[in-house]
Scaffold this motif. Structure first.
Motif, PDB file in Angstrom:
ATOM      1  N   ILE A 103       0.872  -1.170   0.000  1.00  0.00           N
ATOM      2  CA  ILE A 103       0.000   0.000   0.000  1.00  0.00           C
ATOM      3  C   ILE A 103       0.913   1.224   0.000  1.00  0.00           C
ATOM      4  N   MET A 104       0.787   2.070  -1.004  1.00  0.00           N
ATOM      5  CA  MET A 104       1.778   3.127  -1.146  1.00  0.00           C
ATOM      6  C   MET A 104       1.202   4.444  -1.639  1.00  0.00           C
ATOM      7  N   GLU A 105       1.793   5.523  -1.167  1.00  0.00           N
ATOM      8  CA  GLU A 105       1.614   6.846  -1.756  1.00  0.00           C
ATOM      9  C   GLU A 105       2.553   6.907  -2.943  1.00  0.00           C
ATOM     10  N   LEU A 106       2.354   7.861  -3.830  1.00  0.00           N
ATOM     11  CA  LEU A 106       3.157   7.934  -5.047  1.00  0.00           C
ATOM     12  C   LEU A 106       4.523   8.576  -4.847  1.00  0.00           C
ATOM     13  N   CYS A 107       4.752   9.192  -3.703  1.00  0.00           N
ATOM     14  CA  CYS A 107       6.080   9.753  -3.463  1.00  0.00           C
ATOM     15  C   CYS A 107       6.289   9.979  -1.975  1.00  0.00           C
ATOM     16  N   GLY A 108       7.549   9.871  -1.571  1.00  0.00           N
ATOM     17  CA  GLY A 108       7.943  10.187  -0.213  1.00  0.00           C
ATOM     18  C   GLY A 108       8.757  11.470  -0.221  1.00  0.00           C
ATOM     19  N   GLU A 109       9.447  11.724   0.873  1.00  0.00           N
ATOM     20  CA  GLU A 109      10.273  12.925   0.945  1.00  0.00           C
ATOM     21  C   GLU A 109      11.371  12.872  -0.118  1.00  0.00           C
ATOM     22  N   ASP A 110      11.522  13.965  -0.849  1.00  0.00           N
ATOM     23  CA  ASP A 110      12.545  14.085  -1.892  1.00  0.00           C
ATOM     24  C   ASP A 110      12.383  13.059  -3.006  1.00  0.00           C
ATOM     25  N   GLU A 111      11.199  12.495  -3.153  1.00  0.00           N
ATOM     26  CA  GLU A 111      10.898  11.564  -4.236  1.00  0.00           C
ATOM     27  C   GLU A 111       9.758  12.149  -5.060  1.00  0.00           C
ATOM     28  N   SER A 112       9.754  11.851  -6.353  1.00  0.00           N
ATOM     29  CA  SER A 112       8.740  12.406  -7.233  1.00  0.00           C
ATOM     30  C   SER A 112       7.660  11.377  -7.553  1.00  0.00           C
ATOM     31  N   VAL A 113       6.568  11.867  -8.121  1.00  0.00           N
ATOM     32  CA  VAL A 113       5.503  10.984  -8.573  1.00  0.00           C
ATOM     33  C   VAL A 113       6.043  10.006  -9.613  1.00  0.00           C
TER      34      VAL A 113
END
Length: 234
Positions: free
Chosen positions: A74-84
């Motif tokens: 289960i994931m969001e599309l980006c974390g800190e300093d990460e892009s979509v």
């Protein structure tokens, strides 16, 4: 491009683990409070009282999958300093290397173009963070039962979108990542060790799938792809 390079190193070193059927759940969410809330939902409504691993960055997922494959991500599309784009590339990587794992995207992004791209990518579930808690619980229940599930709000946002969209390939995503980081097609070709005509073809195919007709549309309307995750103070 640090995240992409991490993915490539993992995939090159552990081919014997690909396709293994996992048992637990990986939740990728950069906000600790939201992550704990999601774990509580999994425990109370979905039967996952144990075996839930919380991570805050996309780059942690391949490392975990390499050593102990999960049955559900289960994931969001980006974390800190990460892009979509990093998120889209990770989805492609996981679907290729760990096809037995089901992926649910739980995101705050509600752009219909993003959602359509996600439904074409091969994920099993899609839900928005703006929706009630029950939406995520229902999505997880349906997915672990072997069904595909898109939440009510997602279906409403996609109602007026054209059907039959195609997923972006790993190469197309790589090319877009270089372009949105400020690199030219020529530079991308050099860095990817590919002919410039090949890179131009990847770019053209990606733009066609996204519904963009020229560079202006790509960089203006597609700026969500370069959007990076929120930075939280710990």
């Amino acid at each position: 491009m640090t995240t992409a390079h991490t993915y490539q190193r993992v995939s090159a070193h552990s081919p014997h683990l690909y396709g293994q059927k996992g048992k637990g759940v990986i939740v990728m969410e950069s906000c600790p409070i939201t992550a704990i809330g999601m774990r509580n939902i999994l425990a109370r409504h979905c039967g996952f009282a144990a075996g839930v691993e919380l991570v805050s960055n996309l780059s942690e997922i391949p490392l975990l999958m390499r050593h102990n494959p999960a049955k559900l991500i289960i994931m969001e599309l980006c974390g800190e300093d990460e892009s979509v784009l990093d998120g889209l590339r990770l989805i492609a990587l996981c679907l290729e290397n760990w096809p037995a794992a089901s992926i649910i995207v739980c995101t705050a992004l509600d752009n219909p173009r993003v959602l359509q791209l996600l439904t074409a990518s091969g994920i099993k579930g899609l839900v928005l963070k703006q929706e009630p808690t029950a939406a995520l619980a229902q999505c997880v229940q349906q997915v672990i039962s072997g069904h595909r599930n898109y939440s009510l709000k997602v279906r409403q946002l996609l109602a007026n979108q054209s059907t039959g969209g195609k997923a972006l390939t790993a190469r197309e995503l790589d090319v877009l990542a270089y372009l949105f980081s400020g690199k030219s097609v020529t530079t991308a070709a050099l860095m990817m060790h590919r002919d410039i005509r090949t890179i131009s073809t990847h770019k053209r195919n990606a733009m066609h799938k996204l519904g963009f007709h020229n560079d202006g549309e790509l960089y203006l309307q597609g700026k969500w792809m370069a959007k990076t995750g929120p930075v939280f103070t710990h």
